[in-house]
Every structure is written in C-alpha cells, then in structure tokens.
Design an enzyme around this catalytic site. Structure first.
Site, short mmCIF file in Angstrom:
data_model
loop_
_atom_site.label_atom_id
_atom_site.label_comp_id
_atom_site.label_asym_id
_atom_site.label_seq_id
_atom_site.Cartn_x
_atom_site.Cartn_y
_atom_site.Cartn_z
N HIS A 216 0.85 -1.19 0.00
CA HIS A 216 0.00 0.00 0.00
C HIS A 216 0.89 1.24 0.00
O HIS A 216 1.68 1.44 0.92
CB HIS A 216 -0.91 -0.02 1.24
CG HIS A 216 -2.04 0.97 1.18
ND1 HIS A 216 -2.53 1.59 2.30
CD2 HIS A 216 -2.78 1.42 0.14
CE1 HIS A 216 -3.52 2.38 1.96
NE2 HIS A 216 -3.69 2.29 0.65
N ASP A 220 -4.91 5.22 4.16
CA ASP A 220 -6.32 5.49 3.94
C ASP A 220 -6.94 6.15 5.16
O ASP A 220 -6.68 5.73 6.30
CB ASP A 220 -7.08 4.19 3.65
CG ASP A 220 -6.73 3.62 2.28
OD1 ASP A 220 -6.15 4.37 1.46
OD2 ASP A 220 -7.04 2.44 2.03
N HIS A 295 -13.52 6.51 0.62
CA HIS A 295 -12.48 6.83 1.58
C HIS A 295 -11.51 7.79 0.92
O HIS A 295 -11.62 8.09 -0.27
CB HIS A 295 -11.74 5.57 2.05
CG HIS A 295 -10.90 4.93 0.99
ND1 HIS A 295 -11.43 4.12 0.00
CD2 HIS A 295 -9.55 4.98 0.75
CE1 HIS A 295 -10.47 3.69 -0.80
NE2 HIS A 295 -9.31 4.21 -0.38
N HIS A 297 -7.59 8.10 -0.08
CA HIS A 297 -6.25 7.51 -0.19
C HIS A 297 -5.27 8.68 -0.27
O HIS A 297 -5.33 9.48 -1.21
CB HIS A 297 -6.14 6.64 -1.44
CG HIS A 297 -4.76 6.11 -1.68
ND1 HIS A 297 -4.29 4.95 -1.09
CD2 HIS A 297 -3.73 6.59 -2.45
CE1 HIS A 297 -3.05 4.74 -1.50
NE2 HIS A 297 -2.68 5.74 -2.31
#
Length: 323
Positions: A216, A220, A295, A297
């Site tokens: 990742h 988030d 959401h 990022h």
C-alpha cells in the site's frame, strides 16, 4: 178500348231538338265526374308544405389541443466524471444527491461508481402549451343570436406551476471554501491533517497483491462520500483530474519539494497551477477509480509520479500533526 201506346207524331224540328238535348246531357255527365275526381287527387307531398327547413348543420368543434410535449435533457458520462462534478457543471438543483436519485436505476446502489458511456437524465422541461381552441361559430348565419353570451365571471386560471426548465450555465471552477466555519488551526510548522478529525483505515506499507507495487503506497483515511478534503500545507496544484486507478485525484507540490496526493475524490475543487494555503478545501472524498468503498487515499511522495512514495503518517507527525 185497351190501353195501347199511341205514337205521337211530332214535327221534324222538334225531334231534332230533343235528340240534341239528350246527347248533350250524356256528354256533360262524364266531364263533370272527371273534374270532380281531379279536385280530390291532390298529392299529399304537394298539399302539405314542409313544417320548417332543416336546421343548418353546426360546424364540428375544433379538436382539443394536443398535450404539451416534454423534452428531457441528458448527459453522457465521460472519463473522470463524478456525480458531484456533473451536478456542479450543469447546475443541477439539489446537487449530486438529486442527480443520483433521478438516475438510481442507471447508476446502481453505489453513487460513487459511474462509468463512461452512461446516459444520465438531468431534468425535464415542458414545451409551451398550445393556444385554446376558438369557440364554435353560430349554427346558421340567417338567425342572429337572441343575446350576446355573457362574459366569463373570472379569467381562466393560470397553470399551477410554470413549465420546469433546467437552465444550464457554463461550468465554473468551484471557489475554495474553509472546511469549517471556524478558521483551521495549523500546527506550529504550518501543517494540518488532510481531513478533520482523522481516523486511519488501511495503513501505509501493508503488503498485498491488490497493489501493483506489492504494498500500500499511501494511508487510507475513513471518510464518507462528500467529506471536505484540505491542503496539508501551502503549495501549488500540479494535478487535478482523472488518475485512472486513483479515480479523481489532486496533487499539490509543497514548499519543501514534497508532493501530497489525494485520490478517489467525488469532486475536485481546484485546478492545475492554482496556489493553495494550508487548510484550504481542495475537493470532496468519494469512491472513484479502483475502490471497494468511499475513503481518502493519501500519499506523500518525493516526486510527482507513482513509486516515489514515503510514509505519509510519519511525514505529518514530523511536522507537528497529531494523528
């Protein structure tokens, strides 16, 4: 002596006169009979005149006005579009929520997932109503009306509502506004979190096959669709548009040379080349691009492109932001 008929001798002139009289009487009798019969043989059709001439046929009433046609305006989704962006560009009354409700059958259950080629209805506008039919002409011209018709007591009622018209204004760049009614208080170093009251979701560096880099590349933040997003520090916008898998994205070059990237936005509120200040609203969170739900990022990079990421939470904490 027995009674016998005696012939009486009459002179020749007398006999001729009697014969003539008898013949004339015989001729006159059929003549009188014929005249009398003709006097009684008057045809019924000639004897009785028509009681009244048939009334003139009244003209047929004008056909009722056809119902006003309705016209509906629509919009075809292109790459980089969101419901918020379309609603703002087309001045949709009620914003993206009204646009979504009107097109729920097209968009589906998730208002953040729209695709190029989808046809969205923006609203309807009614065509002007046809003029009322003129009153029928009198039945006949020969007979004048006894009196003029009384004027209507009141004028015809106006339509209950004016025809709905969707006025499409030229798209304008949204004006950046503060996230809250009160000024944003930045840390002593001049930095703030990208969302108010930040709550972390998936952390930076988590490994997984769903990311092309194998991990990742950002952090988030939990944020429902439409949550205001803000610049973490002063800087200049270098990206503002569709970023493929990132959906709608904004990237800001900060004063120290680092880059702050915001992904999956439902609406973008800035443009490339614009200078922003710490805490300024730069867009709204959403679920565009490759996501499983709404959401934010958020990434911090050493360069503008993918693959130059660093830990964004460590970067913010190093600048006095409590997360």
């Amino acid at each position: 002596m027995p009674a016998q008929a005696r012939r009486i001798a009459l002179p020749r002139a007398a006999r001729i006169g009697i014969a003539t009289a008898v013949t004339g009487a015989a001729f006159a009798l059929p003549l009188v009979t014929t005249v009398t019969a003709q006097a009684h043989e008057v045809p019924a059709a000639k004897a009785a005149a028509p009681a009244a001439a048939p009334a003139a046929q009244a003209p047929q009433a004008a056909p009722a006005a056809a119902p006003a046609a309705s016209a509906e305006e629509s919009y075809k989704v292109v790459g980089g579009d969101t419901l918020s962006k379309i609603a703002a560009a087309k001045n949709v009354d009620g914003g993206w929520q009204a646009l979504y409700e009107h097109n729920r059958s097209v968009v589906g259950a998730n208002p953040n997932l729209i695709f190029p080629g989808q046809q969205l209805a923006l609203g309807t506008k009614a065509a002007p109503a046809a003029p009322a039919a003129k009153p029928a002409a009198p039945a006949t011209k020969s007979a004048a009306p006894a009196a003029k018709p009384a004027a209507p007591a009141t004028k015809p009622a106006a339509p209950a509502t004016q025809p709905a018209t969707l006025a499409v204004k030229p798209a304008v760049q949204p004006v950046a506004a503060p996230v809250t009614a009160t000024p944003v208080v930045a840390a002593t170093s001049g930095y703030v979190a990208p969302v108010a009251n930040p709550k972390l979701g998936t952390a930076y560096g988590v490994a997984g096959s769903m990311w092309s880099s194998g991990h990742h590349t950002g952090a988030d933040f939990v944020a429902s669709t439409g949550t205001p997003l803000r610049a973490i520090a002063n800087g200049t916008v270098v990206k503002a548009g569709n970023g493929g898998a990132y959906g709608n994205e904004v990237e800001i070059k900060l004063a120290d040379g680092k880059y702050a990237q915001y992904a999956h936005l439902s609406s973008i509120g800035v443009k490339i080349g614009q200078t922003v200040t710490v805490g300024q609203q730069i867009g709204l969170s959403g679920a565009t691009g490759n996501v499983t739900g709404p959401h934010l990022h958020f990434e911090v990079r050493t360069g503008s492109e993918y693959g130059s990421d660093i830990n964004p939470i460590a970067y913010l904490r190093a600048h006095g932001v409590a997360i």
